[in-house]
Design a protein around this motif. Sequence first.
Motif, PDB file in Angstrom:
ATOM      1  N   ARG A 396     -72.188  27.697  34.746  1.00 41.47           N
ATOM      2  CA  ARG A 396     -72.238  28.767  36.025  1.00 41.47           C
ATOM      3  C   ARG A 396     -73.335  28.346  37.306  1.00 41.47           C
ATOM      4  O   ARG A 396     -73.156  28.280  38.455  1.00 41.47           O
ATOM      5  N   PHE A 397     -74.665  28.276  36.937  1.00 40.65           N
ATOM      6  CA  PHE A 397     -75.692  27.428  37.548  1.00 40.65           C
ATOM      7  C   PHE A 397     -76.487  26.376  36.653  1.00 40.65           C
ATOM      8  O   PHE A 397     -76.210  26.785  35.558  1.00 40.65           O
ATOM      9  N   ASN A 398     -76.541  25.490  37.585  1.00 40.21           N
ATOM     10  CA  ASN A 398     -77.920  23.913  37.182  1.00 40.21           C
ATOM     11  C   ASN A 398     -78.720  24.334  37.479  1.00 40.21           C
ATOM     12  O   ASN A 398     -78.829  24.282  38.842  1.00 40.21           O
ATOM     13  N   LEU A 399     -79.823  24.901  37.161  1.00 38.56           N
ATOM     14  CA  LEU A 399     -80.813  25.181  37.560  1.00 38.56           C
ATOM     15  C   LEU A 399     -81.868  23.842  38.026  1.00 38.56           C
ATOM     16  O   LEU A 399     -82.309  24.041  39.056  1.00 38.56           O
ATOM     17  N   HIS A 400     -81.346  22.763  37.316  1.00 39.42           N
ATOM     18  CA  HIS A 400     -81.778  21.818  37.268  1.00 39.42           C
ATOM     19  C   HIS A 400     -82.239  20.896  39.249  1.00 39.42           C
ATOM     20  O   HIS A 400     -82.059  20.269  40.219  1.00 39.42           O
ATOM     21  N   ALA A 401     -80.550  21.316  39.344  1.00 40.52           N
ATOM     22  CA  ALA A 401     -79.956  20.969  40.591  1.00 40.52           C
ATOM     23  C   ALA A 401     -80.239  21.734  41.680  1.00 40.52           C
ATOM     24  O   ALA A 401     -80.202  21.170  42.962  1.00 40.52           O
ATOM     25  N   ILE A 402     -80.043  22.671  41.316  1.00 32.50           N
ATOM     26  CA  ILE A 402     -80.853  23.471  42.242  1.00 32.50           C
ATOM     27  C   ILE A 402     -82.085  23.822  43.060  1.00 32.50           C
ATOM     28  O   ILE A 402     -82.330  23.654  43.858  1.00 32.50           O
ATOM     29  N   VAL A 403     -82.891  23.572  41.982  1.00 31.36           N
ATOM     30  CA  VAL A 403     -84.538  23.606  42.287  1.00 31.36           C
ATOM     31  C   VAL A 403     -84.372  22.254  43.275  1.00 31.36           C
ATOM     32  O   VAL A 403     -85.198  22.362  43.648  1.00 31.36           O
ATOM     33  N   ALA A 404     -84.241  20.809  42.878  1.00 35.07           N
ATOM     34  CA  ALA A 404     -84.733  19.535  43.630  1.00 35.07           C
ATOM     35  C   ALA A 404     -83.511  20.157  44.430  1.00 35.07           C
ATOM     36  O   ALA A 404     -83.866  19.954  45.832  1.00 35.07           O
ATOM     37  N   TYR A 405     -82.355  20.751  45.111  1.00 37.75           N
ATOM     38  CA  TYR A 405     -81.805  21.222  46.285  1.00 37.75           C
ATOM     39  C   TYR A 405     -82.376  21.632  47.152  1.00 37.75           C
ATOM     40  O   TYR A 405     -83.276  21.535  48.721  1.00 37.75           O
TER      41      TYR A 405
END
Length: 468
Positions: A396-405
């Motif tokens: 549901r969420f990819n925290l690695h991508a969200i943090v980098a974003y």
Amino acid sequence: MPQMSRQDPLIENHTVDYVPLAERHGKARDLFTLWFSTNIAPLPIVTGAMVAQVFHLNLMWGLLAIALGHMLGGIVIALASAQGPRMGIPQMVQSRGQFGRYGALLIVFFAALIYIGFFISNIVLAGKSIVGIVPSVPVPASILIGALSATAIGVIGYRFIHSLNRIGTWVMGGALLAGFIYIFAHDLPADFLSRGGFNLAGWLATVSLGVIWQISFSPYTSDYSRYLPADIGITRPFIATYLGATLGTILSFAFGLVAALATPEGTEAMVAVKQATGWLGPILMVLFLLNIISHNALNLYGAVLSIITSIQTFASHWTPSIKVRVVLSGVVLIGCCLVALGASANFISQFIGLILALLLVLVPWASINLIDFYIIKRGHYDIASIFQADGGIYGRFNLHAIVAYFIGILVQLPFANTSLYVGPYANLVEGADLSWLVGLVVTCPLYYCLATRQKTQESRAVKLGYTD
């Protein structure tokens, strides 16, 4: 290689679902005509005139900055476009494979907002163009004509949009060439070559503008390549998109620059085009109007697909039909027309300022998208997982991508130079917004490190027997 048959419907049947291999059709050259024709329009011409009028560059330095900016930015749009044949789904749906099913919603929201903003701005511009050609037509009626025409094209969809732009490439390309010939065949001002000069701020601002211009198209480029046969590869779609997008915009920007230099200093851009091209001017205005309408169909199409993607996120078993796309197109049309009819005189400049500010959120997205597709996953995605309610292997969420974003957005803010926000270091090079460069330099390696670290941890877990 599957081709479009005579029985295939004119109106597109698919919305945000996967395009089956048996329904793939078209050739890579269709991407050249789409992006070439789309970018021969008043907005890039007006922006090109700014190179002389605002950034005070002369012809030589202006052309060099224009070409370099679009050639650099064109790499992003071409890489995004080349993903379409492999994936067979719209660009925003694909983002679920990078951010997770729900994590991609924020990106989809920003994309929809940008599409709608450009759609409103263009119907206002189309309305003003119609009044300029036929003064007896009231402004509200002109806006509605422009909006309804673009909506009709957007509703018919993918195939018709490509067909129009195949014709538009020859018509608009020929018209622009005729405009250049007319200008250079007549007497030019004595300061045509010497007006302006070189200044680092103006030159970097022009280069940055070209890069940002190309990146702004990246959230929907693969929407127009997803019907191409899957075996077409990466290289051909990349080259076709790159050449179309860069040549079209470079020519339009250059035309605006040349028209500005061929008329008295301070002349408004489109007035300069009319004056510089004489009897050809009114013909160009009509063709530009038609191209505004055709191009605006892309904005409506992208906005509707983004809205459908958002709704479908919460209804995984729902496959939207063509009726849904038609209804949503009508809703967007009504809302945008209401805003456009109440728009102030300087609405377009204000709204474009807002949209350019929102591009801060596109740079880190584009960075993550390209690193993930070409380096991390190398084009291999599980399409079934992208449409599963729990996100399948992408979650549901990819925290690695969200943090980098979000880090990619934050690092740009100190250097941002927009109408909404000016950072403390925005004027390191006066007048040039270099925040996009900071965003790219930080987000690309950050996401790569986070994503590969996650991959390494998953591999170790499998080896140690900690996962199924």
